[in-house]
Design a protein around this motif. Structure first.
Motif, short mmCIF file in Angstrom:
data_model
loop_
_atom_site.label_atom_id
_atom_site.label_comp_id
_atom_site.label_asym_id
_atom_site.label_seq_id
_atom_site.Cartn_x
_atom_site.Cartn_y
_atom_site.Cartn_z
N LYS A 556 33.43 -50.10 25.07
CA LYS A 556 34.43 -50.78 25.91
C LYS A 556 34.08 -50.64 27.39
CE LYS A 556 39.30 -50.77 27.18
NZ LYS A 556 40.57 -50.03 27.10
N GLN A 557 33.68 -49.42 27.79
CA GLN A 557 33.34 -49.20 29.20
C GLN A 557 32.10 -49.98 29.60
OE1 GLN A 557 33.03 -44.92 29.62
NE2 GLN A 557 35.22 -44.69 30.05
N LEU A 558 31.14 -50.06 28.69
CA LEU A 558 29.89 -50.78 29.00
C LEU A 558 30.14 -52.29 29.10
CD1 LEU A 558 27.50 -48.83 26.60
CD2 LEU A 558 27.42 -48.79 29.10
N VAL A 559 30.93 -52.83 28.15
CA VAL A 559 31.18 -54.28 28.14
C VAL A 559 32.04 -54.70 29.33
CG1 VAL A 559 32.33 -56.13 26.87
CG2 VAL A 559 30.89 -54.51 25.66
N SER A 560 33.00 -53.85 29.70
CA SER A 560 33.89 -54.20 30.82
C SER A 560 33.23 -53.99 32.18
CB SER A 560 35.18 -53.37 30.74
OG SER A 560 34.87 -51.98 30.87
N GLY A 561 32.06 -53.33 32.17
CA GLY A 561 31.34 -53.13 33.42
C GLY A 561 31.74 -51.87 34.17
N GLU A 562 32.60 -51.03 33.58
CA GLU A 562 33.00 -49.80 34.26
C GLU A 562 31.80 -48.88 34.48
OE1 GLU A 562 36.37 -47.74 32.57
OE2 GLU A 562 37.18 -49.60 31.77
N LYS A 563 30.94 -48.80 33.47
CA LYS A 563 29.75 -47.94 33.56
C LYS A 563 28.55 -48.65 32.97
CE LYS A 563 32.21 -43.49 33.26
NZ LYS A 563 32.31 -42.21 32.51
N LYS A 564 27.37 -48.22 33.42
CA LYS A 564 26.13 -48.75 32.85
C LYS A 564 25.54 -47.79 31.84
CE LYS A 564 24.88 -51.61 36.81
NZ LYS A 564 23.84 -51.90 37.83
N ARG A 565 25.98 -46.54 31.90
CA ARG A 565 25.49 -45.52 30.97
C ARG A 565 26.60 -44.50 30.77
NH1 ARG A 565 20.77 -42.83 29.29
NH2 ARG A 565 20.98 -40.56 29.21
N VAL A 566 26.88 -44.13 29.53
CA VAL A 566 27.94 -43.17 29.21
C VAL A 566 27.30 -41.88 28.71
CG1 VAL A 566 29.94 -42.69 27.77
CG2 VAL A 566 29.57 -45.00 28.64
N THR A 567 27.59 -40.80 29.40
CA THR A 567 27.10 -39.47 28.99
C THR A 567 28.31 -38.58 28.79
OG1 THR A 567 25.08 -39.76 30.28
CG2 THR A 567 25.65 -37.52 29.59
N ILE A 568 28.43 -38.02 27.61
CA ILE A 568 29.59 -37.18 27.28
C ILE A 568 29.11 -35.74 27.15
CG2 ILE A 568 31.40 -36.73 25.59
CD1 ILE A 568 31.35 -39.70 24.89
N THR A 569 29.78 -34.86 27.90
CA THR A 569 29.48 -33.42 27.84
C THR A 569 30.74 -32.68 27.42
OG1 THR A 569 30.09 -33.09 30.15
CG2 THR A 569 27.80 -33.72 29.70
N ALA A 570 30.62 -31.37 27.31
CA ALA A 570 31.78 -30.56 26.92
C ALA A 570 32.89 -30.66 27.96
CB ALA A 570 31.35 -29.10 26.73
N ARG A 571 32.52 -30.90 29.23
CA ARG A 571 33.51 -30.96 30.30
C ARG A 571 34.36 -32.24 30.24
NH1 ARG A 571 30.59 -28.81 35.86
NH2 ARG A 571 30.21 -26.65 35.16
N ASN A 572 33.71 -33.37 30.01
CA ASN A 572 34.47 -34.62 30.03
C ASN A 572 34.85 -35.12 28.64
OD1 ASN A 572 32.05 -35.51 29.06
ND2 ASN A 572 31.74 -37.13 30.58
#
Length: 774
Positions: A556-572
């Motif tokens: 959803k974030q990629l298609v809507s243009g919010e982000k170009k790359r999503v990285t998920i860590t323990a913090r977020n």
């Protein structure tokens, strides 16, 4: 003659017509004497006698020219028409026989003897009525002159005589034939005669339909096309049915002779084919025989795949598809090694037992892929009918083979990997016990001649590699369990789950959600947090659902243009899936008096269990709280009895139980707790509370005790060790008899924990209590 059965009535001679009792009919009357008779009837009681003339052309018939048997009728309505004739509505009431003619000048009058239907309504009469109705229905279908509504009204008639009369009234018969039916007073004779007439009429109508003599001249275009198509079908059937079946028989014979079935089976198939050839296509048994021959042809009898007996290749495939599960892989490789040496080993029967989601079904599919065999799976969950396993006998309508034979047909070879899923979910009822039917299937000494009720001939299942799965062994009958080799899959460790997520689940979900590796990344610390705080399971299904949820949010974030790359860590991670749903036990921050850390085994893996003891002034009452099961309550009683018996050695006041109440509590009271592994933990907490010596904060323990202080073995050491490692515990006290299980613990966990095997409670206290030197 009885006066009640004799009446004097006006006579109305009929030309070309006949009225049966209960029949309602319009008549046009024009002859002078007939008109006079009707006017007399309307002045009296409206009753008139109707009888048919023998010759239609006679204008003024005498007594000899009228049939003796006629019908007493009632004139319900009379209407004068403009042309001078009279139209009347008459209703037939009862048969009657003319005994005397009275010729008045104005009209004819007759003396009539009324006739009652003879014969009782017995079983034979009912059978005749049913036959007459069936024949009449077929007549209607052929004739098309009688409406279907007429059949519905006739079916409601219960009196046999009336039924025969009503049906006769709707038939296109000559007057003499109708008169003959009217004259039959015996009901059974009348029905028999009617059935004979219906049979004859059907034959005539059938011939008329085939020849096409009754085609209407004026026909709409669509009706004409429909009629021609139907006629063409009928012609093709008449001309080509015999040739078509001959061609089919020839084709079946070729298929039988070209198939791989043994000679004995081929003889049976050819014999059944001869029966099928001689049997009419309309026969119900014809379809059964045709189906049976198809099954014999399509079943694999000798065709088999060649095993890929390359141990290293097989091991590589199994390791690629599944991480962990070393015992199962080892057992499969052992089987292949022996097969390579002997080339004649019968198929093993493995039973994979474990909680849902640990990969039992996918493991069986990987085994088939690794050794190059066809794979077939049937689910036994909810099966209650023995015929599901052994098939139906061919005497039943819709009979078919059992699931085993169906699976073999689907596999196409006699040596597939055959998965019997959910074998513990079978049940039984009045239709038999399917688990008992499986005894023959899963016995290597018997399954070389498995008997299916539909096939009837012995079928060889000895080359099949059977794999069964179950969630629990408790519901599998003993004799069935005895035929299987049990391989337990307890569940995956955290380390294994992280590895599975990285190498299998994340790539699979990226593909399913259309994401590239460059667009989405789930860090290892996030995976570990996902395993610990968001899932609590033995398998990985819930974790896969969580990963799928993360992929959806990233998409959803990629298609809507919010982000170009999503990285998920323990913090977020919490930003994507919310607050943690589960927590895991942590080691104590400092040494505690009266509190010991136990290690527990759950279906979702291992966990730590804190056991607390509080002392209050009292009279020796023992209080147990925390929703404990019977086993843990008995462990607490045994621990207390042992502490009382060794009070002096533990520097405890021997009379403590007379003036002190003891409260043992296991936190998280809403969660049921039970199992034979908390004995030494409860005893350690008791000694600590009574002696005042604290328990070491970095020690976790598991084991059961006896009244003499002996430490008994437990299960699930691997899972318990993992929970201890996760909680920050450094030392694990365990029963000495469980030393053999240390090898099952992953190296990464084993190297960071100190395992202390003990055989007596004194050894436990020596290592668990701070400053204890005993």
């Amino acid at each position: 003659m009885d006066e009640k059965t004799t009446r004097i009535l006006p006579l109305l001679p009929l030309r070309g017509l006949l009225v049966y009792p209960t029949m309602v009919l319009h008549l046009d009357v024009g002859r002078e004497k007939s008109v006079q008779a009707l006017e007399q009837v309307m002045l009296d009681d409206q009753h008139i006698f109707l009888s048919t003339q023998k010759e239609v052309a006679v204008e003024d018939p005498s007594g000899e020219q009228i049939y003796e048997i006629g019908t007493l009728s009632k004139v319900n309505q009379m209407l004068k028409l403009p042309n001078g004739t009279i139209r009347v509505l008459v209703e037939g009431i009862q048969r009657g026989k003319i005994t005397q003619f009275i010729d008045r000048e104005e009209y004819l009058e007759v003396e009539v003897e009324l006739m009652e239907d003879q014969g009782e309504k017995d079983l034979e009469t009912q059978a005749l009525m049913r036959t007459a109705l069936q024949q009449f229905e077929q007549y209607i279908n052929l004739s098309k002159k009688v409406t279907p509504e007429t059949l519905a009204s006739v079916q409601d008639i219960e009196e046999p005589g009336r039924l025969a009369d009503v049906i006769s009234s709707h038939l296109s018969l000559k007057i003499k034939e109708k008169q003959h039916i009217l004259e039959i007073n015996q009901v059974k004779d009348r029905l028999n005669h009617l059935i004979s007439i219906l049979n004859n009429e059907k034959e005539v109508l059938g011939l008329e339909k085939k020849i096409g003599q009754r085609v209407k001249k004026a026909m709409e275009k669509t009706q004409k096309e429909y009629y021609l198509r139907e006629q063409m079908k009928a012609i093709q059937k008449e001309l080509g049915d015999k040739e078509g079946k001959t061609g089919e028989i020839s084709s079946l014979r070729d298929r039988i002779e070209e198939s791989d079935m043994p000679e004995t089976i081929m003889e049976i198939a050819l014999k059944e084919l001869d029966r099928y050839e001689k049997m009419p296509g309309s026969s119900a048994e014809s379809a059964v025989i045709r189906n049976y021959i198809d099954w014999l042809i399509n079943l694999p009898w000798t065709k088999e795949t060649k095993d890929h007996l390359d141990i290293k290749r097989t091991e590589k495939i199994l390791n690629e598809d599944h991480y962990g599960l070393e015992k199962v892989k080892e057992r499969v490789l052992e089987y292949l090694a022996v097969q390579q040496l002997t080339n004649s080993l019968k198929g093993p029967i493995l039973c994979l037992v474990g909680p849902p989601g640990v990969g039992k079904t996918s493991l069986a599919r990987s085994i088939a892929k690794a050794i190059g065999r066809n794979f077939v799976r049937i689910s036994l969950g909810g099966v209650r009918d023995e015929a599901e396993i052994r098939g139906h006998r061919r005497t039943y309508v819709g009979a078919m083979p059992g699931r085993l034979i169906q699976g073999m047909k689907k596999a196409g070879t006699i040596n597939p990997v055959f998965l019997l899923d959910e074998i513990d979910k079978m049940s039984n009822d009045f239709r038999g016990d399917p688990s008992s039917a499986l005894l023959e299937v899963l016995d290597p000494e018997q399954n070389n001649s498995f008997s299916d009720h539909f096939i009837e001939e012995p079928y060889d299942l000895s080359k099949v590699m059977f794999i069964t799965t179950a969630n629990s062994l408790a519901t599998i009958p003993g004799p069935l369990l005895d035929r299987m080799e049990i391989i337990s899959i307890a569940g995956y460790t955290e380390v294994e789950k992280v590895h599975i997520a990285k190498n299998h689940l994340i790539p699979k979900q990226l593909k399913d959600h259309g994401l590239a590796k460059s667009q989405f990344q789930l860090k290892e610390d996030a995976i570990l947090k996902l395993v610990r705080n968001y899932t609590r399971e033995a398998g990985v299904r819930s974790m896969e659902r969580q990963i799928a949820g993360l992929c959806r949010k990233a998409a959803k974030q990629l298609v809507s243009g919010e982000k170009k790359r999503v990285t998920i860590t323990a913090r977020n991670l919490e930003d994507y899936i919310g607050k943690p749903r589960f927590r895991y036990g942590q080691a104590e921050m400092e040494d505690q008096v009266g509190a010991a850390t136990g290690l527990a085994y759950t279906t979702a893996g291992g966990d730590t269990l804190s056991i607390e003891v509080a002392l209050t002034p009292g009279k020796g009452k023992l209080i147990l709280t925390g929703k404990l099961g019977d086993v843990m309550k008995e462990s607490a009683q045994a621990a207390l009895s042992y502490v009382r018996s060794r009070a002096k050695e533990f520097d405890i006041d021997p009379d403590f139980y007379e003036k002190t109440d003891i409260h043992i509590h296991v936190p998280e009271g809403a969660t049921p707790k039970d199992g034979p592994s908390a004995g030494i933990t409860i005893a350690t907490a008791l000694v600590s509370a009574l002696s005042g010596k604290p328990v070491r904060k970095d020690v976790g323990m598991t084991g059961e005790i006896t009244l003499r202080g002996r430490v008994l073995p437990i299960g699930g050491l691997k899972e318990k060790s993992l929970s201890a490692h996760r909680a920050g515990i450094q030392t694990v006290i365990m029963p000495k008899e469980n030393e053999k299980d240390i090898d099952d613990i992953p190296e990464s966990v084993r190297s960071s924990l100190a395992f202390i095997p003990v055989s007596h409670l004194d050894e436990v206290l020596k290592h668990a209590l701070v400053g204890d030197s005993k």
